[in-house]
Design a protein around this motif. Structure first.
Motif, PDB file in Angstrom:
ATOM      1  N   LEU A 155     -53.938  -8.011 -49.817  1.00 16.78           N
ATOM      2  CA  LEU A 155     -53.112  -7.107 -49.004  1.00 16.78           C
ATOM      3  C   LEU A 155     -51.686  -7.031 -49.548  1.00 16.78           C
ATOM      4  O   LEU A 155     -51.043  -5.996 -49.498  1.00 16.78           O
ATOM      5  N   ALA A 156     -51.188  -8.148 -50.080  1.00 17.64           N
ATOM      6  CA  ALA A 156     -49.809  -8.205 -50.548  1.00 17.64           C
ATOM      7  C   ALA A 156     -49.697  -7.829 -52.037  1.00 17.64           C
ATOM      8  O   ALA A 156     -48.680  -8.100 -52.656  1.00 17.64           O
ATOM      9  N   THR A 157     -50.733  -7.250 -52.612  1.00 15.72           N
ATOM     10  CA  THR A 157     -50.784  -6.753 -53.998  1.00 15.72           C
ATOM     11  C   THR A 157     -50.722  -7.864 -55.048  1.00 15.72           C
ATOM     12  O   THR A 157     -50.440  -7.604 -56.210  1.00 15.72           O
ATOM     13  N   LEU A 158     -50.992  -9.087 -54.659  1.00 14.29           N
ATOM     14  CA  LEU A 158     -50.983 -10.171 -55.646  1.00 14.29           C
ATOM     15  C   LEU A 158     -52.301 -10.283 -56.383  1.00 14.29           C
ATOM     16  O   LEU A 158     -52.348 -10.753 -57.505  1.00 14.29           O
ATOM     17  N   ARG A 215     -53.604   1.376 -56.412  1.00 13.65           N
ATOM     18  CA  ARG A 215     -53.013   2.545 -57.056  1.00 13.65           C
ATOM     19  C   ARG A 215     -51.565   2.804 -56.619  1.00 13.65           C
ATOM     20  O   ARG A 215     -50.785   3.385 -57.345  1.00 13.65           O
ATOM     21  N   GLU A 216     -51.228   2.401 -55.401  1.00 13.49           N
ATOM     22  CA  GLU A 216     -49.868   2.643 -54.903  1.00 13.49           C
ATOM     23  C   GLU A 216     -49.166   1.320 -54.601  1.00 13.49           C
ATOM     24  O   GLU A 216     -48.467   1.193 -53.590  1.00 13.49           O
ATOM     25  N   ALA A 217     -49.353   0.358 -55.527  1.00 13.68           N
ATOM     26  CA  ALA A 217     -48.846  -0.996 -55.286  1.00 13.68           C
ATOM     27  C   ALA A 217     -47.333  -1.014 -55.020  1.00 13.68           C
ATOM     28  O   ALA A 217     -46.867  -1.692 -54.108  1.00 13.68           O
ATOM     29  N   ASP A 218     -46.573  -0.231 -55.808  1.00 22.19           N
ATOM     30  CA  ASP A 218     -45.122  -0.255 -55.629  1.00 22.19           C
ATOM     31  C   ASP A 218     -44.706   0.248 -54.252  1.00 22.19           C
ATOM     32  O   ASP A 218     -43.816  -0.312 -53.612  1.00 22.19           O
ATOM     33  N   ALA A 219     -45.366   1.303 -53.794  1.00 21.20           N
ATOM     34  CA  ALA A 219     -45.045   1.848 -52.477  1.00 21.20           C
ATOM     35  C   ALA A 219     -45.399   0.834 -51.395  1.00 21.20           C
ATOM     36  O   ALA A 219     -44.679   0.681 -50.409  1.00 21.20           O
ATOM     37  N   THR A 242     -44.392  -9.172 -55.075  1.00 16.10           N
ATOM     38  CA  THR A 242     -44.395  -8.408 -53.830  1.00 16.10           C
ATOM     39  C   THR A 242     -43.139  -7.561 -53.690  1.00 16.10           C
ATOM     40  O   THR A 242     -42.917  -6.960 -52.650  1.00 16.10           O
ATOM     41  N   LEU A 243     -42.295  -7.527 -54.730  1.00 16.46           N
ATOM     42  CA  LEU A 243     -41.105  -6.681 -54.670  1.00 16.46           C
ATOM     43  C   LEU A 243     -41.327  -5.433 -55.530  1.00 16.46           C
ATOM     44  O   LEU A 243     -42.013  -5.496 -56.554  1.00 16.46           O
ATOM     45  N   PRO A 244     -40.715  -4.306 -55.107  1.00 22.26           N
ATOM     46  CA  PRO A 244     -41.108  -3.024 -55.702  1.00 22.26           C
ATOM     47  C   PRO A 244     -40.364  -2.653 -56.979  1.00 22.26           C
ATOM     48  O   PRO A 244     -40.072  -1.498 -57.188  1.00 22.26           O
TER      49      PRO A 244
END
Lengths: 322, 274
Positions: free
Chosen positions: A51-54, A71-75, B113-115
């Motif tokens: 969930l936290a893109t790790l 696909r939208e990890a940065d957002a 976790t930072l953008p």
């Protein structure tokens, strides 16, 4: 249109041949404090990491506020905050430097990152230790700094992965208070825990996971109700009469009776409250006086036992965490 | 509600979501972090950039110089440009160690976790590495001057030689940055630097001219990257550049960067937490 805060469908993840998540499905409304409850190795941390893109999922869809975590990890990253089991901070830098660094990486200018760092240090009671390197912090201070780092951008959703594991009772209460205040603010919180008390205290809704899937979901009350209307707890005047009392209760209630560590207490599940009254009358007729009795909802510990057929963690319940 | 709690609420309300940071801002944040860590450990830099080159220059110039070139002064003229290459070569592994250490520690999860533009972590750290390379090359050169070294092509030649060695160290750093994404342990990187770098450095033309070696060995040594860089630095320093040799060096180094830089970024981005 308002997307659910979290929408997970048929999520699978394996490490090599070890399948950790086996088609997990979960949906979390905005503004809830959601507890994910399960024993060690149930897949809680893996779920939060995805969930936290790790971590990348192997299969299934995972959306946070409608955004795809791959696909939208940065957002996704600009809307979440994470506090893991191990503090994600730089031990060589001071607390102040850590927050200033993370602030800049979150998008603040160097100046406002510094100001934001001071604000958070103050709010989390870390001003005094701000100049010391984090390597010298205590466990509780490190955890507070870690939560502060997760709060830099006032995230829409905060992931707390076993936030109180290894903390002393005071620090644990601090963390609980922080979570309650965040919830009041309307922040969605996803909290994993092995402590049933923690889930019971904080969460509006719960998912119990075991073996990589959700085995039960609902409000704490729903879950308790699903295994029977309640539990009768009896404390006898004379501990020596406990086995007699157990026999009486068994014959009236037709369920198994649990003996507690306290040698005068025992409890049993009751499907119908009227039966509890009959049971008390029978005890008194059999010449077994009671000092105390109560009829209440089952504890989450009992819920877990009923759902999985095994206690959450013998050593934890033994310490009286229930 | 008591004091700390209301502070907490205020801090929460004050947090506005900033724009995603630009790549440059993210890089400069990492430059700051890396700088902060370097000045905390200046003695390491001093060992690499002062003691190490000084000891090697003195040993080779005065112990072996006479035997190799007939006179120590003559030998120093040959040795120094190669010594600049030699000094930075061992330092190129540090970027790998820095990255691997980050990945193994909890702070990597925070970064993830930072953008921000994720490779900023590598680029920002490398910027400070480049500064320490520059410090090491310049001290080596300075010690050489004290011992009587003269750049025959003047200051312009010396400056070009400096730039070339910097570019060499920059390129080599990407190999180690890339390796740090695939090795299991940080120690593997330091072991690798002993097992791979030292043999390469000694089978190079830093200490002796290849024309004095048996022909089969000479041609191997000539294509050693350390040799290519040393020969080119020597050429620039003394105005004896062989254009084809310099071209081979530059093209080779550029090739290393074009392959390993994007590969490192790609590996870093797709790196799962372990």
């Amino acid at each position: 249109m308002a997307h659910a805060a979290i929408d997970v469908r048929e999520l699978r993840k394996a490490y090599g041949t070890l399948e950790v998540l086996k088609g997990l499905t979960l949906s979390i409304e905005r503004g809830t404090v959601y507890g994910v409850l399960g024993p060690n190795g149930a897949g809680k941390t893996t779920l939060v990491s995805i969930l936290a893109t790790l971590l990348r999922p192997d299969a299934g869809t995972v959306r946070v506020f409608g955004l795809d975590v791959v696909r939208e990890a940065d957002a996704v990253r600009s809307r979440i905050g994470l506090t893991g089991q191990f503090a994600a901070v730089d031990e060589e830098l001071s607390g102040r430097e850590n927050l200033a660094l993370f602030g800049r990486l979150a998008g603040y200018s160097a100046r406002s990152a510094k100001m934001r760092a001071e604000e958070l240090l103050d709010a989390f009671g870390l001003l005094e230790a701000a100049g010391r390197s984090v390597g010298k912090y205590s466990g509780g201070m490190r955890r507070r700094l870690d939560i502060a780092a997760a709060m830099l951008v006032a995230p829409d959703i905060l992931f707390l992965d076993e936030p109180t594991t290894g903390l002393d009772p005071r620090s644990r209460n601090d963390v609980w208070e922080i979570v309650r205040q965040l919830a009041e603010q309307g922040t969605t919180v996803l909290l994993t825990t092995q402590y049933l008390e923690e889930a019971d205290q904080l969460a509006n809704r719960l998912a119990v996971i075991d073996g990589g899937t959700v085995i039960a979901e609902g409000t704490p009350d729903d879950l308790k109700a699903s295994i029977g209307s309640g539990t009768i707890l009896i404390r006898l005047a004379d501990p020596l009469q406990r086995s007699d009392a157990e026999r009486v209760l068994k014959s009236v209630l037709q369920t198994s009776v649990r003996q507690h560590a306290d040698s005068a207490s025992l409890s049993a599940q009751v499907a119908d409250p009227r039966l509890a009254i009959t049971a008390l009358a029978e005890l008194s007729a059999a010449g077994i006086p009671t000092n105390q009795f109560s009829l209440g909802q089952p504890s989450l510990d009992e819920v877990f036992l009923a759902l999985t057929g095994k206690p959450v963690q013998a050593e934890l319940t033994g310490e009286g965490i229930v | 509600m008591n004091q700390p709690q209301s502070k907490l609420l205020m801090a929460m309300q004050a947090g506005k979501r900033p724009q995603r940071p630009g790549a440059l801002n993210a890089v400069s944040a990492f430059v700051w972090r890396s700088w902060r860590k370097t000045i905390g450990k200046l003695h390491y830099l001093a060992i690499d950039s002062v003691i190490f080159p000084a000891v090697f220059l003195l040993i080779f110039t005065y112990l072996f110089g006479g035997a190799i070139s007939g006179s120590t002064g003559h030998y120093l003229q040959f040795l120094l440009p190669g010594m600049m290459v030699y000094t930075v070569t061992t330092m190129t592994v540090y970027i790998g160690i820095a990255m691997k250490t980050d990945i193994e520690r909890g702070v990597f999860n925070r970064f993830r976790t930072l953008p921000f533009w994720q490779p900023a972590a590598i680029v920002g750290t490398l910027v400070i590495q480049l500064l320490s390379f520059a410090a090491a090359i310049l001290t080596t050169f300075g010690i050489g001057l004290l011992l009587g070294f003269k750049p025959e092509a003047g200051w312009g030649g010396a400056a070009l030689a400096f730039l070339l060695v910097m570019f060499y160290a920059f390129s080599l750093s990407w190999i180690f940055a890339c390796l740090s994404m695939v090795v299991q342990k940080t120690e593997s990187l330091s072991t690798m630097s002993y097992l791979v770098l030292y043999p390469i450095m000694f089978t190079s033309n830093v200490f002796a001219d290849t024309s004095t070696m048996p022909q089969w060995l000479g041609s191997i040594v000539d294509f050693n990257p350390v040799s290519l860089a040393s020969a080119s630095a020597r050429g620039l320093m003394h105005g004896t550049t062989v254009p084809s040799g310099l071209m081979t060096t530059l093209v080779g180094l550029m090739l290393v960067v074009t392959v390993f830089m994007p590969l490192t970024f790609w590996l870093y981005r797709k790196k799962d937490k372990s």
